[in-house]
Design a protein around this motif. Sequence first.
Motif, PDB file in Angstrom:
ATOM      1  N   LYS A   1       1.022  -1.045  -0.081  1.00 46.15           N
ATOM      2  CA  LYS A   1       0.307  -0.291  -0.190  1.00 46.15           C
ATOM      3  C   LYS A   1       1.067   1.415   0.075  1.00 46.15           C
ATOM      4  CE  LYS A   1      -3.989  -2.092   2.399  1.00 46.15           C
ATOM      5  NZ  LYS A   1      -4.935  -2.498   1.039  1.00 46.15           N
ATOM      6  N   VAL A   2       1.634   1.246  -0.934  1.00 42.88           N
ATOM      7  CA  VAL A   2       3.044   2.272  -1.244  1.00 42.88           C
ATOM      8  C   VAL A   2       2.077   3.234  -1.519  1.00 42.88           C
ATOM      9  CG1 VAL A   2       5.239   3.539  -1.760  1.00 42.88           C
ATOM     10  CG2 VAL A   2       5.177   1.049  -0.729  1.00 42.88           C
ATOM     11  N   THR A   3       1.817   4.975  -1.002  1.00 42.48           N
ATOM     12  CA  THR A   3       1.444   5.330  -2.498  1.00 42.48           C
ATOM     13  C   THR A   3       2.678   7.009  -2.152  1.00 42.48           C
ATOM     14  OG1 THR A   3      -0.462   6.043  -1.659  1.00 42.48           O
ATOM     15  CG2 THR A   3       0.367   7.787  -1.501  1.00 42.48           C
ATOM     16  N   LYS A   4       3.135   7.538  -2.880  1.00 37.30           N
ATOM     17  CA  LYS A   4       3.964   9.089  -2.906  1.00 37.30           C
ATOM     18  C   LYS A   4       3.642   9.967  -3.585  1.00 37.30           C
ATOM     19  CE  LYS A   4       7.361  11.080  -2.271  1.00 37.30           C
ATOM     20  NZ  LYS A   4       8.545  11.713  -0.796  1.00 37.30           N
TER      21      LYS A   4
ATOM     22  N   SER B   1      11.452   8.575   0.096  1.00 36.07           N
ATOM     23  CA  SER B   1      10.347   7.540   1.304  1.00 36.07           C
ATOM     24  C   SER B   1       9.247   7.853   0.895  1.00 36.07           C
ATOM     25  CB  SER B   1      10.754   7.827   3.104  1.00 36.07           C
ATOM     26  OG  SER B   1      11.868   8.291   3.383  1.00 36.07           O
ATOM     27  N   PRO B   2       8.317   6.775   1.159  1.00 35.68           N
ATOM     28  CA  PRO B   2       6.677   7.023   0.599  1.00 35.68           C
ATOM     29  C   PRO B   2       5.906   7.569   1.868  1.00 35.68           C
ATOM     30  CG  PRO B   2       7.426   4.513   2.259  1.00 35.68           C
ATOM     31  CD  PRO B   2       8.521   5.059   1.798  1.00 35.68           C
ATOM     32  N   THR B   3       5.113   7.987   1.486  1.00 31.77           N
ATOM     33  CA  THR B   3       4.108   9.260   2.597  1.00 31.77           C
ATOM     34  C   THR B   3       3.501   8.265   2.594  1.00 31.77           C
ATOM     35  OG1 THR B   3       4.315  10.415   0.718  1.00 31.77           O
ATOM     36  CG2 THR B   3       2.196  11.127   1.622  1.00 31.77           C
ATOM     37  N   GLN B   4       3.317   6.910   2.756  1.00 30.86           N
ATOM     38  CA  GLN B   4       1.886   6.122   3.134  1.00 30.86           C
ATOM     39  C   GLN B   4       2.530   4.912   2.669  1.00 30.86           C
ATOM     40  OE1 GLN B   4      -1.644   6.665   2.299  1.00 30.86           O
ATOM     41  NE2 GLN B   4      -2.479   8.600   3.974  1.00 30.86           N
ATOM     42  N   GLY B   5       2.869   3.910   3.437  1.00 29.50           N
ATOM     43  CA  GLY B   5       2.881   2.043   3.334  1.00 29.50           C
ATOM     44  C   GLY B   5       4.341   2.638   3.710  1.00 29.50           C
ATOM     45  N   LYS B   6       4.260   0.385   3.496  1.00 31.15           N
ATOM     46  CA  LYS B   6       5.283   0.671   3.736  1.00 31.15           C
ATOM     47  C   LYS B   6       6.586  -0.473   3.184  1.00 31.15           C
ATOM     48  CE  LYS B   6       6.435  -4.049   7.046  1.00 31.15           C
ATOM     49  NZ  LYS B   6       6.005  -5.248   8.521  1.00 31.15           N
ATOM     50  N   VAL B   7       7.843  -0.721   3.455  1.00 26.19           N
ATOM     51  CA  VAL B   7       8.673  -1.391   1.624  1.00 26.19           C
ATOM     52  C   VAL B   7       9.771  -1.942   2.557  1.00 26.19           C
ATOM     53  CG1 VAL B   7      10.678  -0.642   0.658  1.00 26.19           C
ATOM     54  CG2 VAL B   7       8.772   1.260   0.508  1.00 26.19           C
ATOM     55  N   GLU B   8      10.306  -3.341   2.105  1.00 28.41           N
ATOM     56  CA  GLU B   8      10.941  -5.139   2.978  1.00 28.41           C
ATOM     57  C   GLU B   8      11.717  -4.579   1.965  1.00 28.41           C
ATOM     58  OE1 GLU B   8       8.897  -6.382   5.834  1.00 28.41           O
ATOM     59  OE2 GLU B   8       7.347  -5.899   4.396  1.00 28.41           O
TER      60      GLU B   8
END
Length: 241
Positions: free
Chosen positions: A11-14, A75-82
């Motif tokens: 759910k990544v948002t930029k 960095s994303p505004t929202q969400g998770k990065v792995e």
Amino acid sequence: MDKDIAVSLTKVTKNYTIHHEKPTLVEHIIVGRYESFFALKDINLKIKKGENVGIIGPNGSGKTTLLKIIAGITSPTQGKVECRGSVVSLIDLEAGFHPELTGEQNIYLNGLLIGLRKKEIAKRIKKIIRFAEIGSFIDTPLYTYSAGMKLRLGFSVAVHADPEILLLDENLSVGDREFREKSFNKIHEFFKSGKTIVMASHYLEIIKKMCSKVYWLEKGRIKAYGEVEDVLRSYQKVSKK
């Protein structure tokens, strides 16, 4: 994250805020002369270890932004990065350099920033210098370098870091024709090495030749994902309209 997954976005948002002109304080409070732009919106993807994955889409679809988020450049505004494994991006090749330091000092600085240990850099520094082809400038401050020399040095450090995950951008262009050829040969070695590679490109023939899966981005969203032939066929139909 599953041990077989190298890259996972959930759910990544930029979102960028665009100011069209410099407002006065009153205009900013009352009128709010700005707007939001979503470079990426609600992106979910998983890339397995050892996969070569293409990212396609028209200009402004979010391809480079996606790579920068995976790389940790932004960095994303929202969400998770792995990410599982060391990541090196061939996007901003001058990132991490200091203009007052020599080329050799910048190799150590840049190498440490991308996760190498000082002993590892020392073992590889001769190869890095030789590949970069900057001659005696290696002992002079970076501010004396041409733009092309900085890019060659950045590229050499990145590819000799031996990353587990390599990120490639379509705008990659390093040095003169001879050096570009050498650079692309080095990249081809990575494709054959079983490493995880994520490549953003307009050149569909390269995607078809190098990648096994592809994500199609459209206006910051994933429009399609799957086998290269299937997705490219759909993308080309839309592009011809």
